[in-house]
Enzyme design. Structure first.
Site, mmCIF file in Angstrom:
data_model
loop_
_atom_site.group_PDB
_atom_site.id
_atom_site.type_symbol
_atom_site.label_atom_id
_atom_site.label_comp_id
_atom_site.label_asym_id
_atom_site.label_seq_id
_atom_site.Cartn_x
_atom_site.Cartn_y
_atom_site.Cartn_z
ATOM 1 N N SER D 46 -7.200 37.410 10.488
ATOM 2 C CA SER D 46 -6.524 37.576 9.207
ATOM 3 C C SER D 46 -6.151 39.049 9.103
ATOM 4 O O SER D 46 -7.021 39.923 9.196
ATOM 5 C CB SER D 46 -7.452 37.165 8.069
ATOM 6 O OG SER D 46 -6.740 37.152 6.851
ATOM 7 N N GLU D 47 -4.872 39.344 8.936
ATOM 8 C CA GLU D 47 -4.400 40.720 9.149
ATOM 9 C C GLU D 47 -4.886 41.718 8.100
ATOM 10 O O GLU D 47 -4.711 42.927 8.267
ATOM 11 C CB GLU D 47 -2.878 40.768 9.288
ATOM 12 C CG GLU D 47 -2.092 40.366 8.053
ATOM 13 C CD GLU D 47 -1.627 38.917 8.111
ATOM 14 O OE1 GLU D 47 -2.311 38.084 8.745
ATOM 15 O OE2 GLU D 47 -0.588 38.626 7.505
ATOM 16 N N ASN D 48 -5.523 41.224 7.048
ATOM 17 C CA ASN D 48 -6.120 42.176 6.108
ATOM 18 C C ASN D 48 -7.440 42.743 6.617
ATOM 19 O O ASN D 48 -8.042 43.599 5.954
ATOM 20 C CB ASN D 48 -6.326 41.524 4.726
ATOM 21 C CG ASN D 48 -7.171 40.276 4.783
ATOM 22 O OD1 ASN D 48 -6.992 39.441 5.664
ATOM 23 N ND2 ASN D 48 -8.085 40.136 3.852
#
Lengths: 218, 239, 239, 218
Positions: D46-48
């Site tokens: 998840s790119e966060n």
């Protein structure tokens, strides 16, 4: 009389301020840590990835995983942090270190510094020195004013390959405390008992002397 | 999660696929945090023509220095070298190519390589021999040079602990270049002192996520000390 | 070590020196890990003409969104915005300048700013509207664009725990942009849920070393959730 | 018959391999996680700043500090790790993610993708999409083949502003699985009961059909 290594370190230590993060190079700069004024606290950054370098370990504290940039076994001070080399140089390159003290072979009136390479001799490399001089706003170079043969190391133009260009503003030698600005050396202080004339003789680059130059006090 | 178990059982397996003329990125600073057994395996394999990317090149009989006697290293990219006699001899004789790179630039080149950044500007080295042949440019009135990133065919890394998925934790200043090296290898091989089960490491406290790690091996380490300095009555270092 | 104690006792003190037309870099992703009380202090102060650098701009009544009604924001540099009506109105009316920046480029611009890297090349955005006016260059046959770094007059950061020296630890995905923001402020202000004494945090497990932190304040947080999703019989997310 | 959202996700899931690190975009891509084949394990990025995203939390597990890139509350899978946004995109940009699945408005025969901006409408931004398409070698775009009005989304040239140039090689629509190479679409599979003619009609860009095109199987 020319300052001893310890006296150079002691004079540099007077430039410290409470709360300074400081990177001390190998040699004389390392000694500065011994002269932090009473009631003042500084944190030492070691570019291999440690902020808050402590003193050398006792025999039973020696840890192969805990060294400084000089590859010496050290300890951590209270509140220390460890990080990787990219982060360490992000700190340095990004100008977050308040004061850097390092040695040199030569400096010149334009703030150039040569400290890592003598052509014809074995070249060991610049290590972190080029990053340190490029990243810091506040650098003090410690060095002897001239060679044993009386050849000045404060020059009109560095003769050796540079470690950094136009980045040095303060030099503390065994004879004098000198500021570099506007393409000239400026004599701020002289070692106790050392005359302005002696300093002028041993300074190849243009040296400005204004008024009475005070002796260093310790 | 069989597919994420990175553990291999032999050093031969760990370095399988390494062939002549490859580029290897190594973690370590001096002799601290070096992947000593992976280096020993490279010596055993006898691979030659290697380009090594590492802050230092070990000493005569330990670390990357052990690859010198058999002339396995063609070129080294490092910030500080020459802690051993054979290195000096080979360099002086032109048998070993040395590309000196400032320490911070070297660390950033590895990080950039792993991060898909092909090049970056830095003030480090401007106006010095390091800048020769490199683009110079001003940003906001300051001078910088363009440095390109580095990727290795292999990266060899030493960590302290890992879980089987290759999540890594380093210990003290043995961290140094290892996290960057781990990101910059097409094949990243890691040796550690302890392997635990997935879930045992705090997700908030993992220094290198397992996505960067291809192979993991449990090793035992000499951890040689280069400068054994102890406290004396006339203390050096911070008060 | 009085000189390293970064703790301040009021939000007013925390944001002292913030003046009109300054640039502020903020941590946070959506409403997660945002410095909510520091933002509230900016609203209270009424500072205007601000350039905000943040992945998002909050919602109508929480996060950076609360700076919109009083027109405090002149420009926002973000990757994803428009989660609130007033934002949309101001943007459409040309009252608010929006510079859309890819999320990874934004994170890297902050990191580069803090790390003394004035610019870097990235493939992200090549051939898109993001590339307009930017230098393009090939490295090894691939196309990249040049992106410049960002520095803020202030950086506002939310961490979980800190020691008095400003060493920071983040919790779970509330980390996000906060560590980069912390490095990129001329003045970096951090609010945290807990302050401990120096030495209580493991030096190996500090996410942001105190050298980046200028002021530290203990806050209490609402931590609003944007999308409250729970497990159902028809599960989404990983099995 | 055109595939349902779930069937699109199911077909994408067949492209997974054991040990894949996968980034799933918002919408249909998210559903792929529900169809990971038995005995196969993938880790979701998840790119966060999370590798090893788990399922949604139970009511009592909800944690405001633990969300995914869609800002939904999530949990962590065993062996997860958390990192900052710069590290997350170092992973993505550096090509370390094995498969990226994301939606789009349009793709074209040159592998261009438009997915973030419809001029004249509110522009919310590209989030991490530009980094994802620029960084990944292996991307599957999921989308409907044409609009409700029968306007093709597989074009000779994207009409909307691009998210990425020349970076898409595989597209899975509700009608077909298509490969992009040499400036053309290539029909690999068709949805069960959908004819090659129907797909050709709804594909504006040049579509190569060779031999018998198999139906997808689930």
């Amino acid at each position: 009389m020319a300052l001893s290594r310890e006296q150079i370190a002691q004079r540099v230590a007077q430039e410290l301020q409470d709360g300074y993060y400081v990177n001390l190079g190998i040699g004389i700069p390392t000694l500065v840590a011994n002269y932090v004024p009473k009631g003042m606290d500084v944190m030492l950054q070691s570019e291999n990835g440690l902020l808050g370098m402590g003193q050398f370990p006792n025999e039973d504290e020696i840890d192969a995983d805990l060294i400084n940039a000089g590859k010496q076994t050290v300890t951590m001070a209270t509140g220390a942090s460890v990080f990787n080399s990219a982060e360490s140089f992000a700190m340095i390159r990004g100008g977050h270190v308040d004061l850097t003290v390092l040695g040199a072979f030569e400096v010149d009136v334009n703030g150039n510094i040569a400290s890592y390479m003598i052509p014809g001799k074995l070249i060991k490399g610049m290590g972190g020195a080029m990053d340190l001089v490029a990243g810091a706003d506040n650098i003090i170079v410690t060095m002897t004013h001239a060679s044993k043969h009386g050849v000045s190391k404060l020059l009109t133009k560095c003769s050796l390959p540079l470690t950094g260009k136009g980045c040095i503003k303060k030099v503390l030698t065994d004879l004098a405390f000198i500021e570099i600005k506007n393409g000239k050396f400026h004599l701020l202080e002289r070692a106790p008992g050392v005359s302005v004339e002696e300093i002028l003789t041993l300074t190849e680059g243009e040296l400005m002397v204004s008024g009475d130059v005070p002796e260093m006090s310790f | 999660m069989a597919g994420f178990d990175k553990v291999v059982s032999s050093y031969e397996e760990a370095m399988a696929g390494l062939t002549d003329n490859m580029t290897i990125i190594s973690g370590g600073f001096g002799l601290c945090g070096i992947p000593e057994n992976l280096i020993a395996e490279i010596k055993r394999k006898g691979t030659t023509g290697l380009t090594l990317v590492s802050n230092n090149c070990g000493v005569d009989d330990f670390g990357l220095g052990i690859l010198l006697p058999d002339r396995q290293i063609k070129k080294i990219i490092a910030s500080y070298v020459g802690e051993n006699a054979e290195f000096e001899r080979q360099m002086m004789a032109g048998e070993l190519e040395v590309e000196l790179t400032p320490q911070g630039t070297l660390a950033e080149k590895m990080r950039a390589g792993g991060a898909g950044i092909p090049a970056f500007f830095t003030a480090t080295g401007y106006g010095t021999p390091v800048a020769i042949g490199k683009e110079e440019r001003q940003f906001k009135g300051r001078n910088y040079i363009l440095e390109e990133s580095i990727i290795g065919d292999f990266a060899i890394v030493k960590a302290w602990k890992a879980d089987r998925y290759g999540n890594l934790v380093y210990r003290k200043t043995a961290r140094n270049f290892n996290p960057m090296a781990a990101t910059a290898g097409k094949i990243t091989v890691v040796e550690v002192e302890e392997i635990v089960e997935p879930g045992e490491l705090d997700p908030d406290q993992i220094h290198t996520p397992g996505i960067y790690v291809d192979r993991l091996i449990l090793g035992s380490f000499e951890k040689r000390i280069e400068q054994r300095t102890v406290r004396t009555t006339t203390t050096q270092g911070e008060k």
